[in-house]
Motif scaffolding. Structure first.
Motif, PDB file in Angstrom:
ATOM      1  N   HIS A   9       0.695  -1.434   0.296  1.00 35.53           N
ATOM      2  CA  HIS A   9       0.048   0.177   0.030  1.00 35.53           C
ATOM      3  C   HIS A   9       0.729   1.408   0.048  1.00 35.53           C
ATOM      4  O   HIS A   9       1.519   1.259   1.015  1.00 35.53           O
ATOM      5  CB  HIS A   9      -0.540   0.411   1.300  1.00 35.53           C
ATOM      6  CG  HIS A   9      -1.844  -1.029   1.960  1.00 35.53           C
ATOM      7  ND1 HIS A   9      -3.224  -1.084   0.922  1.00 35.53           N
ATOM      8  CD2 HIS A   9      -1.949  -2.413   2.101  1.00 35.53           C
ATOM      9  CE1 HIS A   9      -4.146  -2.022   0.746  1.00 35.53           C
ATOM     10  NE2 HIS A   9      -2.907  -3.227   2.035  1.00 35.53           N
ATOM     11  N   ARG A 765     -13.287 -10.865   1.340  1.00 33.68           N
ATOM     12  CA  ARG A 765     -13.556  -9.889  -0.179  1.00 33.68           C
ATOM     13  C   ARG A 765     -13.261 -10.344  -1.419  1.00 33.68           C
ATOM     14  O   ARG A 765     -12.493 -11.880  -1.360  1.00 33.68           O
ATOM     15  CB  ARG A 765     -11.922  -8.712   0.220  1.00 33.68           C
ATOM     16  CG  ARG A 765     -12.969  -7.281   1.081  1.00 33.68           C
ATOM     17  CD  ARG A 765     -11.971  -6.677   1.308  1.00 33.68           C
ATOM     18  NE  ARG A 765     -10.585  -6.882   1.742  1.00 33.68           N
ATOM     19  CZ  ARG A 765      -9.409  -6.619   1.451  1.00 33.68           C
ATOM     20  NH1 ARG A 765      -9.550  -5.990   0.062  1.00 33.68           N
ATOM     21  NH2 ARG A 765      -8.629  -7.037   1.737  1.00 33.68           N
ATOM     22  N   GLY A 768      -9.752  -7.793  -3.385  1.00 32.36           N
ATOM     23  CA  GLY A 768      -9.670  -6.798  -2.955  1.00 32.36           C
ATOM     24  C   GLY A 768     -10.656  -5.527  -3.361  1.00 32.36           C
ATOM     25  O   GLY A 768     -10.941  -4.959  -2.457  1.00 32.36           O
ATOM     26  N   ARG A 769     -11.990  -6.467  -3.618  1.00 28.63           N
ATOM     27  CA  ARG A 769     -13.112  -5.603  -3.092  1.00 28.63           C
ATOM     28  C   ARG A 769     -14.448  -6.012  -2.516  1.00 28.63           C
ATOM     29  O   ARG A 769     -14.294  -7.405  -2.437  1.00 28.63           O
ATOM     30  CB  ARG A 769     -13.286  -4.995  -4.555  1.00 28.63           C
ATOM     31  CG  ARG A 769     -14.444  -6.232  -4.971  1.00 28.63           C
ATOM     32  CD  ARG A 769     -15.013  -6.028  -6.303  1.00 28.63           C
ATOM     33  NE  ARG A 769     -15.617  -7.289  -7.264  1.00 28.63           N
ATOM     34  CZ  ARG A 769     -16.693  -7.850  -6.619  1.00 28.63           C
ATOM     35  NH1 ARG A 769     -17.175  -7.578  -6.063  1.00 28.63           N
ATOM     36  NH2 ARG A 769     -16.885  -9.261  -7.498  1.00 28.63           N
ATOM     37  N   ALA A 770     -15.318  -4.932  -2.507  1.00 25.78           N
ATOM     38  CA  ALA A 770     -16.267  -5.515  -1.317  1.00 25.78           C
ATOM     39  C   ALA A 770     -17.384  -7.238  -1.603  1.00 25.78           C
ATOM     40  O   ALA A 770     -17.255  -6.125  -3.518  1.00 25.78           O
ATOM     41  CB  ALA A 770     -17.018  -4.879  -0.242  1.00 25.78           C
ATOM     42  N   ALA A 772     -20.558  -7.960  -4.003  1.00 24.83           N
ATOM     43  CA  ALA A 772     -21.649  -7.457  -4.739  1.00 24.83           C
ATOM     44  C   ALA A 772     -23.224  -7.280  -3.921  1.00 24.83           C
ATOM     45  O   ALA A 772     -23.415  -5.668  -4.125  1.00 24.83           O
ATOM     46  CB  ALA A 772     -21.414  -7.776  -5.405  1.00 24.83           C
ATOM     47  N   GLN A 777     -21.678 -12.073  -0.570  1.00 25.38           N
ATOM     48  CA  GLN A 777     -20.845 -12.079   0.910  1.00 25.38           C
ATOM     49  C   GLN A 777     -20.774 -13.298   1.518  1.00 25.38           C
ATOM     50  O   GLN A 777     -20.151 -14.116   2.252  1.00 25.38           O
ATOM     51  CB  GLN A 777     -21.803 -10.671   1.592  1.00 25.38           C
ATOM     52  CG  GLN A 777     -20.466 -10.526   2.953  1.00 25.38           C
ATOM     53  CD  GLN A 777     -18.945 -10.791   2.715  1.00 25.38           C
ATOM     54  OE1 GLN A 777     -19.200  -9.179   2.254  1.00 25.38           O
ATOM     55  NE2 GLN A 777     -18.055 -11.331   3.391  1.00 25.38           N
ATOM     56  N   VAL A 830      -8.921 -12.582   1.331  1.00 27.35           N
ATOM     57  CA  VAL A 830      -9.316 -12.246   0.120  1.00 27.35           C
ATOM     58  C   VAL A 830      -9.741 -12.892  -0.770  1.00 27.35           C
ATOM     59  O   VAL A 830      -9.087 -14.321  -0.881  1.00 27.35           O
ATOM     60  CB  VAL A 830      -8.384 -11.144   0.338  1.00 27.35           C
ATOM     61  CG1 VAL A 830      -8.717 -10.776  -1.911  1.00 27.35           C
ATOM     62  CG2 VAL A 830      -8.203  -9.880   1.370  1.00 27.35           C
ATOM     63  N   ASP A 832      -8.586 -14.066  -4.003  1.00 23.94           N
ATOM     64  CA  ASP A 832      -8.075 -13.199  -5.089  1.00 23.94           C
ATOM     65  C   ASP A 832      -7.782 -13.720  -6.768  1.00 23.94           C
ATOM     66  O   ASP A 832      -8.168 -15.712  -7.056  1.00 23.94           O
ATOM     67  CB  ASP A 832      -6.237 -13.546  -4.433  1.00 23.94           C
ATOM     68  CG  ASP A 832      -5.882 -12.568  -3.870  1.00 23.94           C
ATOM     69  OD1 ASP A 832      -6.414 -11.297  -3.731  1.00 23.94           O
ATOM     70  OD2 ASP A 832      -4.594 -12.954  -3.409  1.00 23.94           O
ATOM     71  N   HIS A 833      -7.523 -13.536  -7.338  1.00 24.89           N
ATOM     72  CA  HIS A 833      -7.670 -13.910  -9.245  1.00 24.89           C
ATOM     73  C   HIS A 833      -7.007 -14.689  -9.305  1.00 24.89           C
ATOM     74  O   HIS A 833      -5.937 -14.973  -8.702  1.00 24.89           O
ATOM     75  CB  HIS A 833      -7.325 -12.759 -10.164  1.00 24.89           C
ATOM     76  CG  HIS A 833      -8.337 -11.767 -10.468  1.00 24.89           C
ATOM     77  ND1 HIS A 833      -9.642 -12.287 -11.116  1.00 24.89           N
ATOM     78  CD2 HIS A 833      -8.622 -10.561 -10.113  1.00 24.89           C
ATOM     79  CE1 HIS A 833     -10.422 -11.104 -11.449  1.00 24.89           C
ATOM     80  NE2 HIS A 833      -9.901  -9.843 -10.550  1.00 24.89           N
TER      81      HIS A 833
END
Length: 841
Positions: A9, A765, A768-770, A772, A777, A830, A832-833
């Motif tokens: 970050h 997540r 990295g995104r919350a 939808a 969730q 998380v 991840d892709h």
């Protein structure tokens, strides 16, 4: 769980570091650091390369020091300049026959000059960026070439194993073999036999002690054991003779006929280049099989690899070394030893230089019979049964056999030329092998074309098409992927004539773009082998439509008679209540030619009627029968040998894959797996009931126990997906609802709902995104919670403690066709892709 993937970050409050006005900027690292993994891998490769380099030099008849020179140059030069970071280059067994023939014909110094010229040729090819062209050579030719070289090596080295001297020709070696067996030298045979025994037995040492001992390479153990035994028993055998480096012969000016020298250069260039490039591709696959390496090691740059090989051959030839190519044995050892950068390859070359300068007295203790046995084993391994089975399965065994025999009895270049000629002949034979059949069913004439439509098949096509009476209804099924202009003209002319006399022509088939379900007018075909793009009333069917669940709309212009004579690829639900008129299902399937493939048209719905149980004439039964028939005809011949092997050996899956029963999740497609790869458990909501639940369902627990304790799977994956109906039902659960079997089952998802509602836990997540929405969730949280349930099972916890099992969480977004893997980072869980590069690896 997969390894942690820390994220970086940017801190807006971080102070910028500035240098003093006259201070130089801090240097940036120019390459990867030398890690402990690279050091240990380089030592392992060095211990393998040292005896093999001496053995290959012995087999070629070159000075033994030439093998050490080639090993050192291959490690340092190719390691630094090559495009495949983990591929190890050096003197290769695949070059033994070629080099031995050149030394026999032109002498050593001219052979070195030929190596230099071949290196220059490789540099030119690399600059022209034609490296990938070498991959166009049929694998059957490459495998046949290596097999022929292996046979030649093994027969020649057998004479040294028996205590004799080999000839330069395979025929002469075979002719003198009986006489050599009659005068075998016991000492040489004993040392060779001990070498072979140690070489074969060492990798198979059982138990924990064997696992520790196998860290030492088998070739080193075999040569060391044979050398020690020969010294203790006092055998007077010929040994390695390394003359002083001051008398080492370097390259000289090439002497000999120009055409012969050009052919020799082309041969060395071809063999070195093809073997190195194919080896680089193989190393990429090995690296991709190790997730810990796949993100750290770049895929091979084949043009750069060719440049590196060319530079190494120039240097090796100039210094009096053997020709250089990528070597499979050393490359495999490098990857398996955990190398992470090109530093391991370069360091192994440095170690060879040190050994060649400081270990001469030790190397001169090695009996030549031991090296000959080592090289003979390598030659035998080059005749791979796996390769033979592969080319047989792909019907290229004739190409393989011709190449092998040609290399053994004529030479490498001649054998490869024969193999290429045979491959071209086989390809032409397949291109002309087109089956065209005609039969009539219920007044409809069916013409089935199986194979490629070229001008060579036009006479047969024309004869068959003229068997259809003018004015009749015809269905032409094109079961192929190519149509040339001559075939197109013939088919279109016949089609125009047929429609002009009041007939109809319907074109169906598996080929992409073929118009289905509409009588063709003039706009039916394209001369490139495709068809005109269908309008909104048509249907474009693709090779994957047998499982596509697509809906084909039949044009209104098709009359009822034509509708009744067609078949459906539409998937019907129970609400459709559609059915066919009674007909002969077997005849219809046979009329299609390739049942279950796109090419069938849509069936008209019958008048509304009361629902009835499906029978042999319902759309569901038709679809099932077509799918089974398509498998038996098209897929079963391709997988029969593999399934037969699995039937003999039993299942040995590497993973337990626990996922939802949702019909949109095709596990084999998502994971690129096949028969025998995955042990799959599917249920509503990909739930794992905790152990010891009263009135629980033991089916999942039984599958887990069987997979871990009996099948010894190495990983378990819990896979959720977007839009899961079970998660939606959990969110909409009503306590007053009657406890149906579904409700009782979904209680195992209750902890997931509670986990999501727990504010003290970080929310899961997605890349990295919350999430939808709430359903997504819960789908993500449910995967994490079910992994917790999984850890509570005794068999899983035992395997985790022993380090024999890994757990993975996975989420598949159906709408995006995107897979995500669970990783643990400091901020929470998380998913991840998993990118395209990871999947194709």
């Amino acid at each position: 769980m997969s390894a942690c993937t820390p994220t970086r970050h940017d801190d807006p409050h971080r102070k910028e570091h500035s240098h003093e006005p006259h201070s130089p900027p801090s240097p940036r690292p120019r390459g990867p650091r030398l890690t402990g993994a690279d050091v240990s891998a380089s030592i392992a490769v060095f211990l393998i390369a040292l005896p093999l380099s001496l053995g290959i030099a012995l087999a070629t008849g070159a000075p033994l020091q030439a093998g050490l020179v080639a090993a050192a140059v291959g490690g340092v030069v190719v390691g630094r300049l090559g495009g495949a970071p983990l591929q190890v280059s050096g003197p290769a067994a695949g070059l033994t026959v070629v080099t031995a023939e050149l030394i026999q014909r032109y002498g050593w110094r001219t052979t070195c000059a030929i190596t230099v010229l071949a290196g220059l040729a490789q540099l030119g090819l690399g600059l022209l960026r034609v490296a990938r062209t070498a991959l166009a050579v049929s694998p059957a030719i490459v495998h046949g070439m290596l097999a022929g070289i292996g046979v030649t090596i093994a027969v020649a080295q057998l004479h040294i194993v028996l205590g004799g001297t080999p000839h330069s020709s395979v025929l002469l070696n075979l002719r003198d073999l009986p006489a050599q067996l009659a005068r075998v030298q016991t000492a040489a045979l004993s040392v060779s036999a001990l070498t072979l025994c140690l070489l074969l037995a060492w990798p198979r040492l059982p138990g924990r002690a064997g696992r520790l001992l196998r860290v030492v390479p088998a070739p080193l153990v075999a040569v060391t054991g044979a050398t020690t035994s020969a010294a203790l028993l006092g055998f007077g055998l010929p040994k390695v003779d390394l003359p002083s480096w001051s008398s080492h012969a370097l390259a000289g000016l090439p002497e000999g006929p120009a055409l012969g020298l050009i052919a020799a250069v082309l041969t060395i260039t071809l063999v070195c280049s093809v073997q190195s490039l194919l080896g680089a591709v193989a190393v990429d696959k090995m690296v991709a099989a190790r997730p810990a390496l796949s993100g750290r090691v770049r895929r091979a740059d084949l043009d750069r690899e060719l440049l590196g090989q060319g530079a190494a051959n120039v240097v090796s030839g100039a210094l009096g070394g053997l020709p250089i190519a990528g070597v499979a044995v050393r490359s495999t050892a490098n990857v398996n030893a955990g190398a992470v950068s090109r530093n391991s390859t370069m360091l192994h070359g440095v170690l060879v230089v040190i050994a060649a300068l400081l270990m001469v007295p030790v190397l001169e203790l090695i009996p030549l019979a031991s090296l000959a046995a080592l090289v003979m084993a390598v030659g035998i391994q080059m005749v791979s049964l796996h390769h033979i089975r592969t080319v047989t399965r792909h019907r290229e065994v004739l190409v393989y056999a011709v190449t092998t025999v040609g290399v053994v009895f004529l030479g490498v270049l001649e054998g490869v030329a024969l193999g290429i000629g045979m491959a071209v002949a086989v390809a032409l034979h397949r291109l002309t092998r087109t089956r065209i059949t005609h039969h009539e069913t219920e007044g409809v004439h069916h013409v089935h074309v199986r194979g490629q439509l070229t001008f060579l098949a036009v006479p047969r096509l024309s004869r068959t098409l003229h068997l259809v009476p003018q004015g009749a209804h015809a269905v032409v099924e094109l079961d192929g992927s190519f149509m040339d202009h001559a075939a197109y003209e013939s088919l279109q002319d016949w089609q125009s004539t047929q429609t002009a006399h009041g007939g109809t022509v319907e074109l169906v088939g598996r080929r992409t773009g073929v118009r289905i379900g509409e009588p063709t007018g003039p706009a039916g075909l394209h001369p490139d082998g495709g068809t005109t793009a269908p309008d909104s009333s048509g249907c474009r069917c693709h090779p994957w439509t047998p499982w596509r669940n697509h809906q084909c709309a039949i044009p209104e212009s098709v009359g009822p008679a034509q509708r009744n004579n067609t078949e459906t690829t539409t998937t019907h639900t129970s609400e459709d209540a559609e059915h066919t008129e009674p007909s002969d299902l077997a005849a219809k399937l046979d009329a299609l030619g390739a049942p279950g493939t796109p090419g069938a048209t849509v069936e008209a719905p019958a008048p509304p009627s009361s629902p009835r149980a499906p029978d042999a004439t319902t759309p569901t039964a038709n679809q099932l029968a077509r799918g089974i028939s398509a498998f038996q005809r098209n897929t079963a011949p391709l997988v029969r040998s593999e399934l037969a092997r699995l039937a003999r050996e039993g299942q040995q899956p590497s993973q337990l894959f626990l996922t939802c029963a949702d019909s949109r999740l095709v596990t084999s497609m998502i994971t690129s797996s096949g028969p025998g790869d995955l042990f799959v458990v599917r249920n509503v909501g990909n739930l794992v009931p905790p152990p010891g639940e009263e009135s629980g369902d033991d089916s999942v627990a039984a599958a887990i126990e069987y997979a871990v304790d009996v099948l010894r799977v190495r990983s378990i994956t819990v896979c959720g997906h977007s839009g899961c109906g079970a998660m939606q039902a959990l969110l909409a659960a009503d306590q007053d609802t009657a406890q149906t079997p579904l409700r009782r089952w979904l209680r195992y998802g209750g902890p997931s709902v509670a986990r999501m509602a727990d504010g003290s836990r970080p929310a899961a997540r997605l890349a990295g995104r919350a999430a939808a929405d709430t359903v997504e969730q819960l789908c993500l949280t449910n995967v994490i919670q079910q992994l917790e349930h999984l850890r509570a099972h005794d068999s899983v916890s035992r395997a985790l403690r022993a380090g024999e099992l890994e757990l993975h969480g996975m989420y598949f977004h159906v709408g995006e066709a995107q897979a995500y893997l669970l990783s643990e980072v400091h901020e929470g869980e998380v998913f991840d892709h998993v990118g395209v590069a990871d999947l194709t690896a």
